[in-house]
Design an enzyme around this catalytic site. Structure first.
Site, PDB file in Angstrom:
ATOM      1  CB  SER A 285      -6.431  -1.612  -7.692  1.00 54.62           C
ATOM      2  OG  SER A 285      -6.636  -2.272  -8.853  1.00 54.62           O
ATOM      3  CG  HIS A 312      -7.828   0.562 -10.669  1.00 57.46           C
ATOM      4  ND1 HIS A 312      -6.699   0.387 -10.144  1.00 57.46           N
ATOM      5  CD2 HIS A 312      -7.974   1.778 -11.005  1.00 57.46           C
ATOM      6  CE1 HIS A 312      -5.991   1.732 -10.223  1.00 57.46           C
ATOM      7  NE2 HIS A 312      -6.969   2.418 -10.617  1.00 57.46           N
ATOM      8  CG  ASP A 409      -4.507   5.142 -10.641  1.00 56.79           C
ATOM      9  OD1 ASP A 409      -3.887   6.255 -10.868  1.00 56.79           O
ATOM     10  OD2 ASP A 409      -5.437   4.933 -10.634  1.00 56.79           O
TER      11      ASP A 409
END
Length: 466
Positions: A285, A312, A409
């Site tokens: 991310s 992301h 995540d």
């Protein structure tokens, strides 16, 4: 505690007002000044020494990308880029992330109040994470600081022995102005292994010894990195070898939930589809574009497994990211499309706004499945969704990697993979992460066998897969 001081840079006075109001909705931040272009931004950074900068990408006189390079070379500090969704803005945003920007948000639509609110939430989250990351770096720097000695007694310390915390304070040195020389990569600490040893049936922290035969992958020369893709023989020959792919978009679901037929991808090399027995899944991310560049440019073209990646990012930006990474990597890097058959020597980046799953296909192959399901862990695409999709495929040799990023995540499903017998699990270590969130979450679940600084992940993965 005094609020953090922010410099807001945008050529639109109205947008400067909107961004300033969004920032000051958080009592931890105060707008110290504004600037209308990159040149003013550089002057005010030097004059005011703000804690953080928000920087528009496209501005007259000096754009945000040019200003970012100068700021990061002279006075490094967290910079959050504000990008439009036009093609040029997206490309420059990807470059900004390579050259040291902390992260980016898309500029809000001034005619949509709900969009302004959602952008404000994302901006404040990034600002808080940027300040937290700075505190963590400063704490690591303090931990490595040695007591002062009288001047005559201070020993000289060779450069390789300087602390990782000190070296990570200036991340832009990894991605300097293309016209300047590259800085030699620092040496780093040995690999850590904090996951339970399933062979011994117990969990204990320790260091793993390097395995014999570990490949030594040299860094690319400064000249190769500094030239555009079209100016190098490597990329010319690479482009000639690539199959022509149609410029198609991910296939959305219909209102009934049924899927359209996946597009047929013409020109793929059939030989690379056969005998697929290994698969690598990667999640990242904040800081991911820089990490993916370092990671993918050190994976060889004959890598015997496909690599599926969740980064992301909002819609459209992932295509620019894939195109940029493709110019550096020996692999074929592309934005994933519905129905693509996975093949060796290729990397697939999940398109922003779609979950990506690996599903069985005809003839014992595997393909990409894109869905518009609910966001997971606040994200779509989600790393957990990707990792979960490969959980049933016990006939595949699976490898999972988590690199820099906010939140957690991917950690939960990496734990599920590990508990099911997948022990080739990797996480980026704290000293090279822009944000040590996702890797930390996985490490705390005791499901990571290889905790490595960024520049060591690709060589060790190649060794594990080959």
């Amino acid at each position: 505690m005094k609020p953090y001081r922010v410099l807001v840079v945008d050529d639109s006075a109205f947008m400067r007002k909107i961004i300033s109001d969004l920032i000051e909705n958080d009592a931890n931040f105060q707008v110290a000044a504004t600037a209308a272009n990159g040149r003013e931004a550089i002057d005010k950074v030097n004059e005011l020494s703000p804690d953080l900068v928000t920087m528009d990408v496209e501005m007259p006189e000096m754009n945000g990308l040019e200003a970012l390079k100068i700021i990061m070379a002279q006075r490094p500090l967290p910079v959050i880029m504000l990008s439009g969704i036009n093609e040029e803005g997206m490309k420059e945003t990807i470059l900004a992330l390579e050259w040291g920007a902390f992260d980016f948000i898309r500029k809000p639509s001034i005619s949509n109040s709900q969009d302004i609110i959602s952008v404000g939430v994302a901006l404040r989250e990034q600002m808080n994470e940027a300040m937290l990351a700075r505190k963590q770096r400063e704490a690591r720097a303090s931990a490595y600081k040695t007591p002062e000695l009288p001047a005559a007694d201070v020993p000289s310390v060779p450069e390789p022995m300087q602390s990782p915390a000190k070296r990570i304070m200036e991340p832009i040195k990894k991605f300097p102005d293309p016209a300047s020389k590259l800085v030699e990569k620092p040496k780093v600490k040995p690999e850590m292994n904090l996951a339970p040893d399933k062979n011994k049936g117990k969990s204990s922290p320790g260091r793993t010894a390097p395995e014999s035969g570990s490949p030594q992958l040299g860094a690319k020369s400064a000249a190769a990195l500094s030239k555009p893709a079209s100016d190098t023989m490597k990329n010319r020959s690479k482009e000639e070898a690539k199959p022509a792919l149609p410029d198609s978009k991910p296939v959305p679901q219909t209102s009934t939930g049924a899927r359209n037929d996946p597009p047929s991808v013409a020109g793929d090399r059939k030989s690379s589809y056969t005998g697929l027995s290994k698969l690598v899944a990667v999640g990242c991310s904040t800081g991911g574009p820089r990490a993916l560049k370092e990671f993918l440019e050190h994976i060889p073209a004959d890598f015997p497994a496909p690599i599926v990646i969740v980064q992301h990012m909002p819609p459209n930006f992932t295509k620019s990211l894939a195109q940029r990474l493709n110019t550096f990597s020996p692999l074929e890097v592309s934005e994933a499309e519905q129905g693509m058959i996975l093949r060796k020597g290729a990397a697939y980046i999940a398109p922003g706004g779609y979950h990506m799953r690996v599903v069985p296909a005809a003839g014992g192959q595997y393909s990409i499945d894109l869905t518009l399901g609910e966001a997971r862990n606040g994200h779509r695409p989600s790393v957990d969704t990707l990792f979960e999709s490969i959980l049933p495929y016990t006939s595949l040799e699976r490898h999972a990697v988590i690199m820099t990023g906010m939140g957690s995540d991917g950690a939960k499903m990496m734990k599920s993979l590990y508990d099911s017998g997948v022990t080739s699990t990797f996480a980026e270590s704290e000293e090279t992460c822009v944000v040590y969130g996702m890797p930390r979450s996985a490490v705390e679940l005791h499901c990571v066998r290889h905790i490595l600084p960024l520049q060591e992940i690709a060589p060790r993965l190649v060794q594990a897969v080959k």
